[in-house]
Design an enzyme around this catalytic site. Structure first.
Site, PDB file in Angstrom:
ATOM      1  N   SER A   7       6.767   3.449  12.961  1.00 13.10           N
ATOM      2  CA  SER A   7       5.353   3.632  13.287  1.00 13.10           C
ATOM      3  C   SER A   7       5.199   4.358  14.614  1.00 13.10           C
ATOM      4  O   SER A   7       6.062   4.241  15.508  1.00 13.10           O
ATOM      5  CB  SER A   7       4.700   2.254  13.399  1.00 13.10           C
ATOM      6  OG  SER A   7       3.462   2.341  14.053  1.00 13.10           O
ATOM      7  N   ARG A  55      -7.431   9.739  16.020  1.00 11.96           N
ATOM      8  CA  ARG A  55      -6.197   9.385  15.301  1.00 11.96           C
ATOM      9  C   ARG A  55      -5.774  10.545  14.399  1.00 11.96           C
ATOM     10  O   ARG A  55      -6.589  11.372  14.002  1.00 11.96           O
ATOM     11  CB  ARG A  55      -6.412   8.136  14.421  1.00 11.96           C
ATOM     12  CG  ARG A  55      -6.688   6.860  15.199  1.00 11.96           C
ATOM     13  CD  ARG A  55      -5.429   6.359  15.896  1.00 11.96           C
ATOM     14  NE  ARG A  55      -5.655   5.145  16.656  1.00 11.96           N
ATOM     15  CZ  ARG A  55      -6.037   5.103  17.935  1.00 11.96           C
ATOM     16  NH1 ARG A  55      -6.271   6.225  18.593  1.00 11.96           N
ATOM     17  NH2 ARG A  55      -6.187   3.960  18.556  1.00 11.96           N
ATOM     18  N   LYS A  87       9.522  -2.373  15.480  1.00  8.65           N
ATOM     19  CA  LYS A  87       9.924  -1.053  14.952  1.00  8.65           C
ATOM     20  C   LYS A  87      10.901  -0.379  15.919  1.00  8.65           C
ATOM     21  O   LYS A  87      11.882   0.262  15.511  1.00  8.65           O
ATOM     22  CB  LYS A  87       8.690  -0.169  14.740  1.00  8.65           C
ATOM     23  CG  LYS A  87       7.670  -0.746  13.766  1.00  8.65           C
ATOM     24  CD  LYS A  87       8.167  -0.720  12.338  1.00  8.65           C
ATOM     25  CE  LYS A  87       7.156  -1.239  11.347  1.00  8.65           C
ATOM     26  NZ  LYS A  87       7.641  -1.327   9.992  1.00  8.65           N
ATOM     27  N   ARG A 143     -11.528  -2.319  21.367  1.00  7.94           N
ATOM     28  CA  ARG A 143     -10.605  -3.297  20.786  1.00  7.94           C
ATOM     29  C   ARG A 143      -9.326  -3.279  21.635  1.00  7.94           C
ATOM     30  O   ARG A 143      -8.814  -2.195  21.934  1.00  7.94           O
ATOM     31  CB  ARG A 143     -10.309  -2.863  19.343  1.00  7.94           C
ATOM     32  CG  ARG A 143      -9.634  -3.879  18.484  1.00  7.94           C
ATOM     33  CD  ARG A 143      -9.599  -3.416  17.038  1.00  7.94           C
ATOM     34  NE  ARG A 143      -8.672  -2.299  16.812  1.00  7.94           N
ATOM     35  CZ  ARG A 143      -8.373  -1.811  15.612  1.00  7.94           C
ATOM     36  NH1 ARG A 143      -8.918  -2.333  14.525  1.00  7.94           N
ATOM     37  NH2 ARG A 143      -7.537  -0.811  15.490  1.00  7.94           N
ATOM     38  N   ALA A 180       8.808  -3.257   3.364  1.00  6.22           N
ATOM     39  CA  ALA A 180       8.319  -4.617   3.587  1.00  6.22           C
ATOM     40  C   ALA A 180       8.280  -4.930   5.079  1.00  6.22           C
ATOM     41  O   ALA A 180       9.301  -4.847   5.756  1.00  6.22           O
ATOM     42  CB  ALA A 180       9.244  -5.605   2.876  1.00  6.22           C
ATOM     43  N   LEU A 184      -9.815   1.561   9.631  1.00 10.74           N
ATOM     44  CA  LEU A 184     -11.101   2.253   9.761  1.00 10.74           C
ATOM     45  C   LEU A 184     -11.653   2.771   8.431  1.00 10.74           C
ATOM     46  O   LEU A 184     -12.801   2.485   8.089  1.00 10.74           O
ATOM     47  CB  LEU A 184     -10.946   3.419  10.753  1.00 10.74           C
ATOM     48  CG  LEU A 184     -12.230   4.234  10.957  1.00 10.74           C
ATOM     49  CD1 LEU A 184     -13.302   3.408  11.646  1.00 10.74           C
ATOM     50  CD2 LEU A 184     -11.940   5.502  11.767  1.00 10.74           C
ATOM     51  N   ASP A 208      11.955 -12.710  -1.831  1.00 10.28           N
ATOM     52  CA  ASP A 208      11.713 -12.647  -0.400  1.00 10.28           C
ATOM     53  C   ASP A 208      12.989 -12.183   0.303  1.00 10.28           C
ATOM     54  O   ASP A 208      14.088 -12.653  -0.025  1.00 10.28           O
ATOM     55  CB  ASP A 208      11.347 -14.056   0.074  1.00 10.28           C
ATOM     56  CG  ASP A 208      10.647 -14.012   1.408  1.00 10.28           C
ATOM     57  OD1 ASP A 208       9.508 -14.490   1.481  1.00 10.28           O
ATOM     58  OD2 ASP A 208      11.249 -13.487   2.373  1.00 10.28           O
ATOM     59  N   TYR A 267       4.358  -5.829  17.218  1.00 20.90           N
ATOM     60  CA  TYR A 267       4.542  -5.018  16.012  1.00 20.90           C
ATOM     61  C   TYR A 267       5.343  -3.757  16.348  1.00 20.90           C
ATOM     62  O   TYR A 267       6.381  -3.472  15.738  1.00 20.90           O
ATOM     63  CB  TYR A 267       3.170  -4.645  15.417  1.00 20.90           C
ATOM     64  CG  TYR A 267       3.244  -3.544  14.391  1.00 20.90           C
ATOM     65  CD1 TYR A 267       3.797  -3.783  13.139  1.00 20.90           C
ATOM     66  CD2 TYR A 267       2.777  -2.260  14.679  1.00 20.90           C
ATOM     67  CE1 TYR A 267       3.887  -2.760  12.200  1.00 20.90           C
ATOM     68  CE2 TYR A 267       2.859  -1.241  13.751  1.00 20.90           C
ATOM     69  CZ  TYR A 267       3.415  -1.491  12.514  1.00 20.90           C
ATOM     70  OH  TYR A 267       3.509  -0.486  11.596  1.00 20.90           O
ATOM     71  N   PHE A 277       1.921   7.953  11.462  1.00 20.99           N
ATOM     72  CA  PHE A 277       0.688   7.841  12.240  1.00 20.99           C
ATOM     73  C   PHE A 277      -0.281   7.037  11.359  1.00 20.99           C
ATOM     74  O   PHE A 277       0.118   6.013  10.841  1.00 20.99           O
ATOM     75  CB  PHE A 277       0.250   9.227  12.745  1.00 20.99           C
ATOM     76  CG  PHE A 277       1.064   9.601  13.972  1.00 20.99           C
ATOM     77  CD1 PHE A 277       2.448   9.776  13.875  1.00 20.99           C
ATOM     78  CD2 PHE A 277       0.501   9.672  15.231  1.00 20.99           C
ATOM     79  CE1 PHE A 277       3.234  10.021  15.008  1.00 20.99           C
ATOM     80  CE2 PHE A 277       1.279   9.918  16.367  1.00 20.99           C
ATOM     81  CZ  PHE A 277       2.638  10.091  16.246  1.00 20.99           C
ATOM     82  N   TYR A 279       0.821  -1.218   0.000  1.00 18.10           N
ATOM     83  CA  TYR A 279       0.000   0.000   0.000  1.00 18.10           C
ATOM     84  C   TYR A 279       0.861   1.278   0.000  1.00 18.10           C
ATOM     85  O   TYR A 279       0.779   2.092  -0.927  1.00 18.10           O
ATOM     86  CB  TYR A 279      -0.929  -0.050   1.219  1.00 18.10           C
ATOM     87  CG  TYR A 279      -1.715   1.203   1.487  1.00 18.10           C
ATOM     88  CD1 TYR A 279      -2.324   1.915   0.459  1.00 18.10           C
ATOM     89  CD2 TYR A 279      -1.862   1.674   2.792  1.00 18.10           C
ATOM     90  CE1 TYR A 279      -3.061   3.064   0.721  1.00 18.10           C
ATOM     91  CE2 TYR A 279      -2.595   2.811   3.062  1.00 18.10           C
ATOM     92  CZ  TYR A 279      -3.186   3.507   2.022  1.00 18.10           C
ATOM     93  OH  TYR A 279      -3.898   4.635   2.292  1.00 18.10           O
TER      94      TYR A 279
END
Ligand code: UFG
Length: 325
Positions: free
Chosen positions: A117, A221, A145, A282, A74, A190, A51, A141, A169, A12
């Site tokens: 992130s 956010r 980072k 969540r 990646a 979202l 890969d 995750y 963000f 993305y």
């Protein structure tokens, strides 16, 4: 002409950067295993399916191109998945980066733009979050980072490898022409989920909690358009190319929107009803993540151009309505 190796260039965020690199007359080379990415999303430069765990293949790419810098996109990037299967995250995010850094060292490539992130901050103790905010990731995750940023400092000190680590963000939006955009399987984010409800692919949008300490009770956010992320990567590459030192920078707008504000915005832009239902919170969602965006503006002279909620939703809607992958 020097090449920029883009790992995850079919994903993305990476695919928007690849296209922008091409537009700026640079030479992207996408290296992607297509586990999450889409071949159709790579609109510029050369594509190599491979890969990062396959060091021989990676070495070959470095040996056969004159690579000036790496943009490393990646990565596995689902907070929930990282809680369920931490090994996958440590193995792939850390393991693959080690392999990549090894290759970069062997081939004397010393410029890296890294996708980090806001997850490195964990539950923020103050808003807005500046780069000096304590780092205390609350999921594997975010930990990967965080560890990578620490590793990069040592690679810089010991091997002279310069890096810019960009702490995104909330990435969102799509290309202005609707040709490339967000396509995750399953989709957890979202904005695409709201738009799938607008298109009646989903019955209603679950709102995960409306009892947060925010004005309307839903999470806030900082949404940053993927084209602005792409232009920040180019600015970071330029920064490194001019011989400047390594940096860690937040990438956001400094403005926050609640889940309800995003739903209302989407209803306006699409002219559709967005039925929603409140569910329990969540796990792992901080009430508010909004960045202090001054450092990147000061250092790189970068400013977001496409990150108003209107442009984000308009481009994401255009993409959703004409999806190609
Ligand atoms: N949300 C809903 N309903 C949905 C989907 C999301 O209410 O169907 C809410 C979430 O609870 C959250 C907000 O919308 O409050 C944004 O959720 P996203 O899943 O779109 O994004 P996150 O903020 O959870 O995740 C983002 C990045 C991650 C990064 C994380 C850091 O996508 O990669 O920020 O906290 F790790």
């Amino acid at each position: 002409m020097a090449t920029i190796l883009v790992t995850g260039g079919a994903g993305y965020v990476g695919s928007h950067a690849v296209r922008e690199l091409g537009r700026q007359g640079l030479h992207p080379l996408t290296f992607d295993n297509l586990s999450e990415g889409h071949r159709e999303a790579v609109l510029s430069g050369k594509f190599v399916q491979g890969d990062l765990a396959d060091e021989t293949a990676l070495d070959q790419v470095f040996a056969s191109h004159s690579i000036d810098a790496v943009m490393h996109y990646a990565s596995r990037c689902y907070v929930g998945e990282s809680m369920e299967d931490p090994q996958l995250y440590y193995e792939q995010n850390l393991g693959n980066l080690l392999a990549l850094l090894g290759c970069m060292r062997r081939h004397q490539v010393r410029k890296l733009v890294f996708s980090s992130s806001c997850a490195v901050y964990g539950d923020p103790t103050r808003i807005p979050i500046d780069e000096e905010h304590p780092l205390d990731p609350v999921n594997p995750y975010g930990e990967t980072k965080y560890f990578i940023e620490r590793m990069l400092r040592h690679y810089d000190r010991a091997y002279g490898m310069r890096f810019v680590s960009l702490r995104y963000f909330n990435a969102c939006g799509a290309s202005l022409d609707g040709r490339i955009g967000e396509s995750h399987q399953p989709e957890t984010h979202l904005i695409p989920r709201i738009l799938q409800v607008a298109r009646q692919e989903e019955g209603q949008l679950p709102i995960y909690g409306d009892d947060y300490p925010t004005p309307d009770g839903t999470c806030i956010r900082d949404y940053i358009h993927v084209l602005d992320l792409a232009s920040a990567h180019l600015a970071a590459y330029k920064w490194l190319s001019e011989g400047n030192p390594s940096q860690v920078l937040n990438l956001g707008t400094g403005d926050g929107y609640s889940v309800r504000q995003v739903i209302d915005g989407a209803a306006r832009i699409t002219g559709r009803k967005i039925p929603s239902q409140v569910f329990p919170r969540r796990a792992g969602d901080p009430p508010q993540l909004v960045c202090a965006a001054g450092k990147v503006r000061r250092l790189l002279g970068w400013a977001p151009r496409h990150s108003s909620l209107e442009i984000i939703l308009e481009t994401a809607w255009k993409w959703e309505c004409g999806r190609r992958y």
